[in-house]
Write a protein that holds these residues in place. Sequence first.
Motif, PDB file in Angstrom:
ATOM      1  N   ALA A  91       0.916  -0.999   0.017  1.00 33.98           N
ATOM      2  CA  ALA A  91      -0.030   0.089   0.121  1.00 33.98           C
ATOM      3  C   ALA A  91       0.926   1.132  -0.005  1.00 33.98           C
ATOM      4  O   ALA A  91       1.839   1.213   0.543  1.00 33.98           O
ATOM      5  N   PRO A  92       0.455   2.257  -0.859  1.00 30.99           N
ATOM      6  CA  PRO A  92       1.188   3.558  -0.609  1.00 30.99           C
ATOM      7  C   PRO A  92       1.121   4.075   0.661  1.00 30.99           C
ATOM      8  O   PRO A  92       0.088   4.236   1.251  1.00 30.99           O
ATOM      9  N   SER A  93       2.372   4.781   1.176  1.00 27.09           N
ATOM     10  CA  SER A  93       2.530   5.401   2.369  1.00 27.09           C
ATOM     11  C   SER A  93       1.541   6.626   2.210  1.00 27.09           C
ATOM     12  O   SER A  93       1.259   6.956   3.550  1.00 27.09           O
ATOM     13  N   ALA A  94       1.495   7.093   1.251  1.00 30.95           N
ATOM     14  CA  ALA A  94       0.922   8.301   1.203  1.00 30.95           C
ATOM     15  C   ALA A  94       0.196   8.392  -0.487  1.00 30.95           C
ATOM     16  O   ALA A  94       0.692   7.920  -1.350  1.00 30.95           O
ATOM     17  N   LEU A  95      -0.900   8.905  -0.435  1.00 29.09           N
ATOM     18  CA  LEU A  95      -1.431   9.200  -1.690  1.00 29.09           C
ATOM     19  C   LEU A  95      -1.632  10.813  -2.216  1.00 29.09           C
ATOM     20  O   LEU A  95      -1.685  11.558  -1.228  1.00 29.09           O
ATOM     21  N   THR A  96      -1.428  11.018  -3.362  1.00 22.72           N
ATOM     22  CA  THR A  96      -1.687  12.397  -3.903  1.00 22.72           C
ATOM     23  C   THR A  96      -3.347  12.312  -4.557  1.00 22.72           C
ATOM     24  O   THR A  96      -3.582  11.416  -5.299  1.00 22.72           O
ATOM     25  N   ALA A  97      -3.906  13.317  -4.326  1.00 22.04           N
ATOM     26  CA  ALA A  97      -5.440  13.177  -4.770  1.00 22.04           C
ATOM     27  C   ALA A  97      -5.886  14.773  -5.197  1.00 22.04           C
ATOM     28  O   ALA A  97      -5.410  15.687  -4.543  1.00 22.04           O
ATOM     29  N   VAL A  98      -6.623  14.753  -6.104  1.00 19.32           N
ATOM     30  CA  VAL A  98      -7.397  15.970  -6.676  1.00 19.32           C
ATOM     31  C   VAL A  98      -8.661  15.425  -7.099  1.00 19.32           C
ATOM     32  O   VAL A  98      -8.931  14.392  -7.299  1.00 19.32           O
ATOM     33  N   GLY A  99      -9.775  16.289  -6.471  1.00 12.85           N
ATOM     34  CA  GLY A  99     -11.096  16.152  -6.708  1.00 12.85           C
ATOM     35  C   GLY A  99     -11.926  15.486  -5.426  1.00 12.85           C
ATOM     36  O   GLY A  99     -11.433  15.938  -4.250  1.00 12.85           O
ATOM     37  N   SER A 100     -12.950  15.111  -5.763  1.00 12.60           N
ATOM     38  CA  SER A 100     -13.896  15.055  -4.613  1.00 12.60           C
ATOM     39  C   SER A 100     -13.448  13.460  -3.648  1.00 12.60           C
ATOM     40  O   SER A 100     -13.418  12.265  -4.324  1.00 12.60           O
ATOM     41  N   GLU A 101     -13.320  13.430  -2.444  1.00 11.70           N
ATOM     42  CA  GLU A 101     -12.984  12.581  -1.542  1.00 11.70           C
ATOM     43  C   GLU A 101     -14.183  11.276  -1.495  1.00 11.70           C
ATOM     44  O   GLU A 101     -13.969  10.353  -1.574  1.00 11.70           O
ATOM     45  N   THR A 102     -15.421  12.015  -1.910  1.00 17.98           N
ATOM     46  CA  THR A 102     -16.490  11.060  -1.609  1.00 17.98           C
ATOM     47  C   THR A 102     -16.339   9.968  -2.773  1.00 17.98           C
ATOM     48  O   THR A 102     -17.037   8.813  -2.446  1.00 17.98           O
ATOM     49  N   LEU A 103     -15.652  10.124  -3.647  1.00 19.82           N
ATOM     50  CA  LEU A 103     -15.773   8.951  -4.825  1.00 19.82           C
ATOM     51  C   LEU A 103     -14.754   7.874  -4.440  1.00 19.82           C
ATOM     52  O   LEU A 103     -14.836   6.723  -4.708  1.00 19.82           O
ATOM     53  N   TRP A 104     -13.977   8.025  -3.462  1.00 15.58           N
ATOM     54  CA  TRP A 104     -13.024   7.141  -3.148  1.00 15.58           C
ATOM     55  C   TRP A 104     -13.689   5.848  -2.488  1.00 15.58           C
ATOM     56  O   TRP A 104     -13.123   4.764  -2.550  1.00 15.58           O
ATOM     57  N   ASN A 105     -14.925   6.082  -1.866  1.00 13.31           N
ATOM     58  CA  ASN A 105     -15.691   5.070  -1.064  1.00 13.31           C
ATOM     59  C   ASN A 105     -16.878   4.839  -1.689  1.00 13.31           C
ATOM     60  O   ASN A 105     -17.737   4.169  -1.081  1.00 13.31           O
ATOM     61  N   THR A 106     -17.215   5.250  -2.863  1.00  8.42           N
ATOM     62  CA  THR A 106     -18.282   5.046  -3.646  1.00  8.42           C
ATOM     63  C   THR A 106     -17.953   3.844  -4.761  1.00  8.42           C
ATOM     64  O   THR A 106     -17.111   3.902  -5.526  1.00  8.42           O
ATOM     65  N   PRO A 107     -18.748   2.895  -4.691  1.00 15.46           N
ATOM     66  CA  PRO A 107     -18.991   1.643  -5.465  1.00 15.46           C
ATOM     67  C   PRO A 107     -18.666   2.328  -6.998  1.00 15.46           C
ATOM     68  O   PRO A 107     -19.593   3.348  -7.295  1.00 15.46           O
ATOM     69  N   GLY A 108     -18.111   1.750  -7.866  1.00 20.94           N
ATOM     70  CA  GLY A 108     -17.884   1.854  -9.111  1.00 20.94           C
ATOM     71  C   GLY A 108     -17.889   0.869 -10.207  1.00 20.94           C
ATOM     72  O   GLY A 108     -17.753  -0.235  -9.686  1.00 20.94           O
ATOM     73  N   VAL A 109     -17.723   1.075 -11.414  1.00 23.60           N
ATOM     74  CA  VAL A 109     -17.450   0.084 -12.523  1.00 23.60           C
ATOM     75  C   VAL A 109     -16.321   0.250 -12.922  1.00 23.60           C
ATOM     76  O   VAL A 109     -15.914   1.229 -13.804  1.00 23.60           O
ATOM     77  N   ALA A 110     -15.375  -0.634 -12.943  1.00 25.59           N
ATOM     78  CA  ALA A 110     -13.872  -0.506 -13.421  1.00 25.59           C
ATOM     79  C   ALA A 110     -13.689  -1.049 -14.787  1.00 25.59           C
ATOM     80  O   ALA A 110     -14.304  -1.606 -15.196  1.00 25.59           O
TER      81      ALA A 110
END
Length: 183
Positions: A91-110
Amino acid sequence: ENRRAINGLVLTADRKARLGLLDLVRMDHEALPSEIQKYAPTLAHLVEAEGKVTAQAFVIEQMLSMGCRLIPITDASYPPHLARRIGPDRAPSALTAVGSETLWNTPGVATRGSRKSSPSGLAFARAAGRAVAKAGEVVVCGLAAGVDREALEGALEAGGRVLGIGAEGLFHSRWLRRPEIKS
């Protein structure tokens, strides 16, 4: 230092000893809590890297000016499913992110596929991205050329939400120039 040792140090310090990395760096080795003693060589390695910290501060300043966030593995907003699925070894020790955090825990279609897909394959990927977006689902994809990019573009054309994973890093991503990426 390997990822497992670094993550072991920061997670043990955070969760068991209630210490941040800065606390550890400032602490004498003799004063280290017992649960952290086994990570003393890892901590010594990190302390030796202190000269790099100044350069890294400039990188972080640039990231912040671009609207990026740095999310350490100890942060409550770090996606728990990512840490569990990949494990502490990778697992990365740190992530860099842009945008909405809510998407990280939203189910999606890969979506994923070839960078050198045929024209019909690319058209299918774009149509699939549009369809997923119109169904109200999040499209999860890499930011590479080919199928990934077409699925992303299709989802954005339909006004959908996309969680893009940029392995090349944020400084090299052309996606940051797009206004819909930051919202």
